[in-house]
Design a protein around this motif. Structure first.
Motif, PDB file in Angstrom:
ATOM      1  N   THR A 174      16.938  57.060  99.047  1.00 24.32           N
ATOM      2  CA  THR A 174      15.533  56.464  98.495  1.00 24.32           C
ATOM      3  C   THR A 174      14.895  57.521  97.692  1.00 24.32           C
ATOM      4  OG1 THR A 174      13.698  55.356  99.406  1.00 24.32           O
ATOM      5  CG2 THR A 174      14.384  57.112 100.883  1.00 24.32           C
ATOM      6  N   ASP A 175      13.610  56.981  97.748  1.00 24.45           N
ATOM      7  CA  ASP A 175      12.949  57.999  96.556  1.00 24.45           C
ATOM      8  C   ASP A 175      12.030  59.117  97.230  1.00 24.45           C
ATOM      9  OD1 ASP A 175      11.017  56.239  97.906  1.00 24.45           O
ATOM     10  OD2 ASP A 175      10.749  55.104  96.085  1.00 24.45           O
ATOM     11  N   PHE A 180       8.856  61.194 106.836  1.00 21.19           N
ATOM     12  CA  PHE A 180       7.866  61.997 107.020  1.00 21.19           C
ATOM     13  C   PHE A 180       6.972  61.736 107.984  1.00 21.19           C
ATOM     14  CE2 PHE A 180       9.574  62.977 102.831  1.00 21.19           C
ATOM     15  CZ  PHE A 180       9.276  64.410 102.602  1.00 21.19           C
ATOM     16  N   ASP A 183       3.449  58.301 105.223  1.00 24.04           N
ATOM     17  CA  ASP A 183       4.054  57.738 103.937  1.00 24.04           C
ATOM     18  C   ASP A 183       3.554  58.839 102.929  1.00 24.04           C
ATOM     19  OD1 ASP A 183       4.653  56.777 101.492  1.00 24.04           O
ATOM     20  OD2 ASP A 183       3.896  54.530 102.006  1.00 24.04           O
ATOM     21  N   ARG A 185       3.320  58.702  99.811  1.00 26.99           N
ATOM     22  CA  ARG A 185       2.557  58.097  98.675  1.00 26.99           C
ATOM     23  C   ARG A 185       1.128  58.327  98.953  1.00 26.99           C
ATOM     24  NH1 ARG A 185       5.736  55.076  94.961  1.00 26.99           N
ATOM     25  NH2 ARG A 185       7.784  55.252  96.015  1.00 26.99           N
TER      26      ARG A 185
HETATM   27  P1  ADP Z   1      14.314  51.745  98.770  1.00 23.92           P
HETATM   28  O1  ADP Z   1      13.738  50.808  97.651  1.00 23.92           O
HETATM   29  O2  ADP Z   1      14.743  53.053  98.810  1.00 23.92           O
HETATM   30  O3  ADP Z   1      14.628  50.760  99.924  1.00 23.92           O
HETATM   31  P2  ADP Z   1      11.505  51.652 100.293  1.00 23.92           P
HETATM   32  O4  ADP Z   1      10.246  51.437  99.378  1.00 23.92           O
HETATM   33  O5  ADP Z   1      11.849  50.413 100.942  1.00 23.92           O
HETATM   34  O6  ADP Z   1      12.597  52.214  99.332  1.00 23.92           O
HETATM   35  O7  ADP Z   1      11.141  52.810 101.309  1.00 23.92           O
HETATM   36  C1  ADP Z   1      10.971  54.094 100.859  1.00 23.92           C
HETATM   37  C2  ADP Z   1       9.346  54.208 100.906  1.00 23.92           C
HETATM   38  O8  ADP Z   1       8.846  54.092 102.017  1.00 23.92           O
HETATM   39  C3  ADP Z   1       8.643  55.604 100.323  1.00 23.92           C
HETATM   40  O9  ADP Z   1       8.729  55.596  98.775  1.00 23.92           O
HETATM   41  C4  ADP Z   1       7.594  55.673 101.079  1.00 23.92           C
HETATM   42  O10 ADP Z   1       6.592  55.220 100.119  1.00 23.92           O
HETATM   43  C5  ADP Z   1       7.530  54.638 102.167  1.00 23.92           C
HETATM   44  N1  ADP Z   1       7.136  55.209 103.355  1.00 23.92           N
HETATM   45  C6  ADP Z   1       6.447  54.693 104.386  1.00 23.92           C
HETATM   46  N2  ADP Z   1       6.407  55.387 105.383  1.00 23.92           N
HETATM   47  C7  ADP Z   1       7.001  56.573 105.417  1.00 23.92           C
HETATM   48  C8  ADP Z   1       7.465  57.558 106.245  1.00 23.92           C
HETATM   49  N3  ADP Z   1       7.082  57.794 107.229  1.00 23.92           N
HETATM   50  N4  ADP Z   1       8.243  58.563 105.495  1.00 23.92           N
HETATM   51  C9  ADP Z   1       8.876  58.379 104.244  1.00 23.92           C
HETATM   52  N5  ADP Z   1       8.687  57.249 103.512  1.00 23.92           N
HETATM   53  C10 ADP Z   1       7.701  56.204 103.936  1.00 23.92           C
END
Ligand code: ADP
Ligand code: ASP
Ligand code: MG
Length: 427
Positions: A174-175, A180, A183, A185
């Motif tokens: 993922t990105d 974590f 989030d 972001r």
């Molecule tokens: P993908 O397109 O790779 O499926 P998603 O957007 O579905 O990605 O999931 C990744 C996103 O999840 C991250 O960019 C982040 O903003 C969000 N996110 C929310 N909670 C968490 C967390 N606890 N740890 C990591 N990422 C998180």
């Protein structure tokens, strides 16, 4: 030699450059001798754009047609990725969900995988090719209708295929660098977790942490699939989602498990208030039977104290905003039968959840949470608690501040640098 399933999310394949970058990583794994099955999401925000387009055509598109439309997104990325890998001199074959043998029930838009008949994938692997599977989609067993698994469903495709082929690991690219404590972001000081148990990850995902789809974690726990969440933009080790918690005293672990796993947030819910409900036995049952009858899942419920003079009370509940119209229409239709005064609908809410298995043995967790929100000037509209989670509803525009305040209050901030977001729009 290992058998690896790698899943690449939309932000990892957002454009041609990104697809070529991912293809390099896949080709390297294959050249190193591993058998590789790739599950791929639609490019960037394609799924959201297709939904917007459908809504321009029709306010309530038929769910069967919606599924056919949305599966097109993953078909585009799977074929482009196969071309990019072939360009690097490694054989690759792409498969739709149907071709890959992903069999689901017939619940369009939220179908459940009931079986994966992976013979076509195995044939590709036996021929030395990388098998590329379109995520998020399947086909019904008897009618051959195309289905989708719900938002974020490629995660579930990846885990289901990993279970079916007996993969050594299911890597979710993922990105961000892993799971974590919040989030990244919203909370740049969030801390990456080296490992997290299925249970804790289930609670984080159920509370809105969309880094993994909830159903994918359920599927992984049931089938003992080890998930490695990591970034497709770096070579960093990510977060392992497994059964095992580190043993006490084991190197690199503290003697005690932390009380809190993290702070999750959810912006996808709305609040319905049923105003002026007769405070007599049976009305709550009538209200929630009506909502359930409309096929809507509810989350938090609050009933106010009855005003003695009037014998009336208010009942509020939260639900996915996408089900709001259906639930309010169903309730509106039985207003005279139940005898409530009016309905209020509010989708400008946010939900914050503090999650952790350790909190059940620690008094004062809720008090500390509410104190942190008070100090940040944030009003709490609803509260629900369980042994491992405390959730509050706030105004949507205060949610980010609330998450940061609570993250800091529970000492979750990392000392070593900022959590990086490598791509994606956060949509
Ligand atoms: P993908 O397109 O790779 O499926 P998603 O957007 O579905 O990605 O999931 C990744 C996103 O999840 C991250 O960019 C982040 O903003 C969000 N996110 C929310 N909670 C968490 C967390 N606890 N740890 C990591 N990422 C998180
Ligand atoms: N493309 C689908 C979505 O955006 C599935 C996924 O990316 O996992 O929800
Ligand atoms: Mg996702």
């Amino acid at each position: 030699m290992a058998l690896i399933v790698q899943k690449y999310g939309g932000s990892s394949v957002a454009d041609a450059t990104a697809i070529k970058r991912v293809a390099k990583r896949i080709a390297e794994a294959r050249r190193a001798g591993d058998d590789v099955v790739v599950v791929v999401s639609a490019m960037g925000d394609t799924t959201d754009e297709l939904i917007d387009l459908a809504n321009e055509i029709s306010p309530l598109p038929p769910s069967r047609e919606m599924d056919i439309l949305l599966t097109a997104g993953e078909r585009i990325s799977m074929s482009l990725l196969a071309m990019a890998i072939a360009n690097l001199g490694v054989e690759a074959q792409s498969f739709t969900g149907q071709q890959a043998g992903v069999i689901t029930d017939d619940a369009h838009g939220r179908a459940r995988i009931i079986d994966v008949k992976a013979s076509r994938i195995r044939q590709a692997l036996d021929a030395g090719a990388v098998a590329i599977v379109a995520g998020f989609q399947g086909v019904t067993e008897h009618t051959n209708d195309v289905t989708t698994l719900g938002r974020g469903g490629s995660d579930t495709t990846a885990v289901a295929i990993a279970a079916a082929v007996g993969a050594d690991v299911c890597e979710i690219y993922t990105d961000v660098d892993g799971v974590f404590t919040a989030d990244p972001r919203i909370v740049p000081s969030a801390r990456k977790l080296e490992r997290i148990t299925y249970e804790e990850m289930l609670d984080m995902a159920a509370s809105g942490a969309k880094v993994l789809m909830l159903r994918c974690v359920e599927y992984a726990r049931r089938n003992k699939v080890v998930i490695h969440v990591r970034s497709s933009f770096t070579g960093h080790t990510g977060t392992l989602v497994t059964d095992e918690t580190p043993q006490q005293g084991q190197e690199g672990t503290s003697m005690e498990q932390p009380i809190i796993s993290g702070v999750a947030h959810d912006r996808s819910e709305a609040k319905v208030t049923v105003v002026g409900v007769p405070d007599v036995p049976g009305t709550a049952a009538q209200i929630f039977e009506t909502v359930a009858g409309a096929g809507v899942n509810i989350d938090m419920i609050v009933q106010n104290v009855s005003v003695a003079a009037t014998g009336l009370t208010d009942i509020s509940f939260t639900l996915p905003a996408t089900d709001g119209a259906r639930a309010t229409a169903a309730l509106g239709a039985v207003q005279d039968v139940i005898g409530f005064a009016s309905l209020q609908y509010d989708d400008a809410i946010g939900k914050l959840s503090l999650v952790g298995a350790g909190m059940k043995s620690h008094p004062g967790v809720s008090a500390k949470l509410f104190g942190a929100l008070r100090d940040a000037g944030i009003n709490i509209e609803m509260i629900s608690t369980s042994e491992i989670r405390v959730s509050v509803v706030t105004r949507a525009d205060q949610l980010d501040d609330a998450v940061r305040a609570v993250h800091t209050a529970f000492d979750l901030d990392s000392a070593d640098g900022e959590a990086v977001v490598y791509g994606g729009t956060g949509r």
